[in-house]
Design a protein around this motif. Structure first.
Motif, PDB file in Angstrom:
ATOM      1  N   GLU A 364     -13.411   2.789   4.680  1.00  0.00           N
ATOM      2  CA  GLU A 364     -12.644   2.773   5.933  1.00  0.00           C
ATOM      3  C   GLU A 364     -11.921   1.439   6.113  1.00  0.00           C
ATOM      4  O   GLU A 364     -10.769   1.408   6.575  1.00  0.00           O
ATOM      5  CB  GLU A 364     -13.593   3.022   7.115  1.00  0.00           C
ATOM      6  N   ILE A 365     -12.578   0.363   5.727  1.00  0.00           N
ATOM      7  CA  ILE A 365     -11.961  -0.969   5.832  1.00  0.00           C
ATOM      8  C   ILE A 365     -10.734  -1.052   4.926  1.00  0.00           C
ATOM      9  O   ILE A 365      -9.675  -1.543   5.337  1.00  0.00           O
ATOM     10  CB  ILE A 365     -12.988  -2.064   5.470  1.00  0.00           C
ATOM     11  N   ARG A 370      -4.827  -0.760   4.005  1.00  0.00           N
ATOM     12  CA  ARG A 370      -3.677  -0.055   3.419  1.00  0.00           C
ATOM     13  C   ARG A 370      -2.665   0.311   4.511  1.00  0.00           C
ATOM     14  O   ARG A 370      -1.450   0.119   4.335  1.00  0.00           O
ATOM     15  CB  ARG A 370      -4.161   1.214   2.705  1.00  0.00           C
ATOM     16  N   SER A 371      -3.160   0.816   5.638  1.00  0.00           N
ATOM     17  CA  SER A 371      -2.273   1.183   6.749  1.00  0.00           C
ATOM     18  C   SER A 371      -1.529  -0.035   7.281  1.00  0.00           C
ATOM     19  O   SER A 371      -0.332   0.035   7.617  1.00  0.00           O
ATOM     20  CB  SER A 371      -3.086   1.820   7.877  1.00  0.00           C
ATOM     21  N   TYR A 372      -2.231  -1.156   7.351  1.00  0.00           N
ATOM     22  CA  TYR A 372      -1.628  -2.399   7.848  1.00  0.00           C
ATOM     23  C   TYR A 372      -0.462  -2.835   6.960  1.00  0.00           C
ATOM     24  O   TYR A 372       0.646  -3.131   7.453  1.00  0.00           O
ATOM     25  CB  TYR A 372      -2.696  -3.482   7.906  1.00  0.00           C
ATOM     26  N   VAL A 377       5.572  -2.901   5.104  1.00  0.00           N
ATOM     27  CA  VAL A 377       6.572  -2.488   4.113  1.00  0.00           C
ATOM     28  C   VAL A 377       7.687  -1.670   4.761  1.00  0.00           C
ATOM     29  O   VAL A 377       8.880  -1.850   4.453  1.00  0.00           O
ATOM     30  CB  VAL A 377       5.902  -1.686   2.967  1.00  0.00           C
ATOM     31  N   ILE A 378       7.345  -0.756   5.664  1.00  0.00           N
ATOM     32  CA  ILE A 378       8.360   0.127   6.261  1.00  0.00           C
ATOM     33  C   ILE A 378       9.052  -0.491   7.478  1.00  0.00           C
ATOM     34  O   ILE A 378      10.031   0.046   7.981  1.00  0.00           O
ATOM     35  CB  ILE A 378       7.740   1.486   6.655  1.00  0.00           C
ATOM     36  N   LYS A 393       0.391  -5.927  -2.520  1.00  0.00           N
ATOM     37  CA  LYS A 393      -0.942  -5.722  -1.960  1.00  0.00           C
ATOM     38  C   LYS A 393      -1.205  -4.236  -1.699  1.00  0.00           C
ATOM     39  O   LYS A 393      -2.320  -3.733  -1.947  1.00  0.00           O
ATOM     40  CB  LYS A 393      -1.067  -6.514  -0.649  1.00  0.00           C
ATOM     41  N   LEU A 394      -0.182  -3.537  -1.238  1.00  0.00           N
ATOM     42  CA  LEU A 394      -0.312  -2.107  -0.946  1.00  0.00           C
ATOM     43  C   LEU A 394      -0.625  -1.317  -2.218  1.00  0.00           C
ATOM     44  O   LEU A 394      -1.494  -0.430  -2.214  1.00  0.00           O
ATOM     45  CB  LEU A 394       0.976  -1.586  -0.310  1.00  0.00           C
ATOM     46  N   LYS A 395       0.046  -1.662  -3.291  1.00  0.00           N
ATOM     47  CA  LYS A 395      -0.200  -0.987  -4.564  1.00  0.00           C
ATOM     48  C   LYS A 395      -1.633  -1.227  -5.035  1.00  0.00           C
ATOM     49  O   LYS A 395      -2.317  -0.307  -5.519  1.00  0.00           O
ATOM     50  CB  LYS A 395       0.800  -1.491  -5.614  1.00  0.00           C
TER      51      LYS A 395
END
Length: 441
Positions: A364-365, A370-372, A377-378, A393-395
Motif C-alpha cells: 500500500e505504501i 506510485r500515485s504521488y 508526471v501528468i 522513479k515512477l518506472k
C-alpha cells in the motif's frame, strides 16, 4: 588412535602435530598414503624425563585451550556464550582490545609450537636434520579474522632492539618480518550477526549463551523482566533487568526505507545505543559504516541499510554453511521487499503474520508513492527536470509493484497452508517447503 594409557594422551596429540611427525611419516610412507596400518608403524618414544614429559603436556594443553577459546568466540560454536566485541566503552575500544588480546594469543601459540618442535627434535636427536621453526601461515588461528602480512624490516634496527622488541607481541612479529593485520570488516559483520541474534532473541547482552533456541520456546516480557518458557510451562531462562528486548515474534522487515517500528536498521541502531550509550552512538555507527566500506556521500544508516538488503544474507549463509537459522523472505531480483524470520521462533501462523503486518502494508505504501509520482508526471506545471526525475522513479516503483504483486500471491498460497516444521528434519528439508517465497540457498 586408541591409547592404552590416558596419561599419554596430550603427549601423543602433540607428537602427531609436530614437524617431526611429518618427517617420520615421509620415511615410512613416501607415497603419502596414510592408513591405520601406517600410523601403527610410527615410532612414538615416550621420554623418561619426567620434567620434559610434563612440559610437553603443559604446552599442549595451552595450545588446545587457545584454539578452543578462539573457536568458542564465534557464534557457530556449540559453546558460544557472547561476542567479545560487546565488551568495551565503545566499538572501537572493544575492537582494539580484541586485536591486542588475539595478537598475544597468536604469538603465544607460535612460541608454544616452536618450543614443542624443539623438544621433540631433541628427543629424537634430529637436530642436524631439521629445526623447530614454524611458518606463521601454519598457525591455524584467526583464518577469517586476520592475515599474515610481510613487512620490510631493517636488519640493523632489528639486531639493536631485538631483545626489547621480543617483550611485546607486535615486536615479536616485527623481529620476524611480519605483522598480524586484522580484518575489521569481518569482525564488524560478526558483530552485526550477533546483533541480529539479540534482536531475534537467540542471544541476550544480559545473559551468556543461547536464550531462545528451541521450537517450543515462548517469549514473555513482564516490565523489564524476560522469561523464556517451554510449552510445558518449564522456565528455561529468566533475565531480571533486561536492557534490550527481542522482537515479539522474531519477524524483522528489511526494506529500502524506514517504514515499520521494528525496521532492521532502526533495531540495530537501538541495540548499539543501549549497548554503548547514546553519547557514543554516532561514533559507533561511523565505525561500523567505515568497516563496511562507507563512501563519502553516504550516511551510516544508508550503509547499514544497503548491507542488510544486499549482503547480510549472503554472509549469513556462508557463516552457517548454507544452513541458515535466520530465513530471508524475499520478493525477487529487485529486492522490493524482504523480511527476516528466526527459524526457532517460527509458528504455523508466521507467514500469515508477515503478510498481514508487513507485506500488505508495504504494498500500500508503494502504491501511494506510485500515485504521488504519477500526479507529478501528468501535472502540466511540473518543470522538465522534475518530470524526468519523477518518470524515472515512477518506472522503478511500477517494476517493484509488479514484483510485489506476484510475490504476494505466492506468500498468500504458502500462508494458507500453515506449514508445520519438524526441526529434526534439518534446515534444508524445512527450507524447501516454502518454495519461491524464501531466498534461494
Amino acid at each position: 588412535v586408541f591409547l592404552k594409557q590416558d596419561k599419554n594422551f596430550l603427549y601423543t596429540m602433540s607428537f602427531f602435530n609436530m614437524k617431526i611427525m611429518k618427517r617420520i611419516f615421509e620415511f615410512i610412507a613416501p607415497t603419502l598414503n596414510l592408513t591405520s596400518g601406517t600410523v601403527k608403524e610410527i615410532p612414538i618414544y615416550f621420554t623418561e624425563d619426567l620434567e620434559v614429559f610434563k612440559k610437553i603436556n603443559c604446552l599442549t594443553e595451552k595450545c588446545i585451550n587457545i584454539s578452543k577459546q578462539e573457536w568458542d568466540f564465534r557464534e557457530t560454536s556449540w559453546d558460544f556464550e557472547k561476542l567479545s566485541l560487546i565488551d568495551g566503552e565503545n566499538l572501537e575500544s572493544a575492537y582494539d582490545s580484541y586485536c591486542n588480546y588475539w595478537r598475544n594469543q597468536f604469538v603465544q601459540m607460535h612460541k608454544n609450537e616452536e618450543e614443542l618442535n624443539r623438544i621433540f627434535i631433541n628427543i629424537y636427536e634430529l637436530q642436524d636434520e631439521m629445526d623447530e621453526k614454524v611458518e606463521f601461515e601454519d598457525i591455524t588461528l584467526l583464518k577469517k579474522e586476520a592475515t599474515i602480512k610481510k613487512i620490510v624490516t631493517n636488519s640493523i634496527q632489528i639486531e639493536e632492539g631485538f631483545e626489547e622488541m621480543e617483550k611485546t607481541s607486535e615486536g615479536y612479529l616485527f623481529n620476524r618480518g611480519v605483522e598480524l593485520e586484522f580484518n575489521k570488516e569481518e569482525l564488524v559483520k560478526q558483530f552485526l550477526s550477533y546483533t541480529i541474534g539479540c534482536i531475534m532473541g537467540r542471544y541476550s547482552i544480559d545473559k551468556p549463551g543461547l536464550i531462545i533456541a528451541n521450537s517450543d520456546d515462548n517469549l514473555i516480557i513482564e516490565g523489564n523482566k524476560v522469561i523464556i518458557k517451554g510449552t510445558d510451562g518449564e522456565i528455561r531462562h529468566e533475565i531480571e533487568e533486561s536492557r534490550f528486548f527481542a522482537d515479539v515474534y522474531g519477524i524483522i522487515p528489511v526494506t529500502e526505507e524506514e517504514v515499520f517500528e521494528n525496521d532492521i536498521v532502526k533495531k540495530v541502531i537501538e541495540f548499539v545505543k543501549i549497548l554503548y550509550g547514546e553519547k557514543n552512538l554516532k561514533k559507533n555507527l561511523e565505525f561500523i559504516a567505515e568497516a563496511l566500506g562507507k563512501k563519502k556521500d553516504e550516511t551510516a544508516e544508508e550503509v547499514l541499510r544497503k548491507y542488510f538488503i544486499k549482503d547480510f544474507y549472503d554472509d549469513h549463509l556462508q557463516r552457517y554453511k548454507k544452513r541458515p537459522i535466520y530465513w530471508m523472505l524475499n520478493s525477487g531480483k529487485k529486492n522490493s521487499f524482504s523480511c527476516l524470520v528466526y527459524l526457532h521462533r517460527y509458528e504455523e501462523n508466521t507467514i500469515a503474520r508477515m503478510r498481514t503486518d508487513y507485506l500488505t502494508p508495504y504494498q500500500e505504501i508503494i502504491e501511494n508513492q506510485r500515485s504521488y509520482y504519477e500526479k507529478i508526471v501528468i501535472d502540466g506545471k511540473t518543470i522538465p527536470k522534475d518530470k524526468k526525475i519523477a518518470e524515472k522513479k515512477l518506472k522503478e516503483l511500477e517494476n517493484n509493484l509488479k514484483e510485489l504483486r506476484e510475490y504476494a500471491n505466492e506468500v498468500k498460497h504458502i500462508a494458507e497452508q500453515k506449514i508445520v516444521l519438524d526441526l529434526d528434519d534439518g534446515v534444508k528439508v524445512n527450507y524447501e517447503k516454502f518454495g519461491k517465497i524464501l531466498r534461494k540457498i
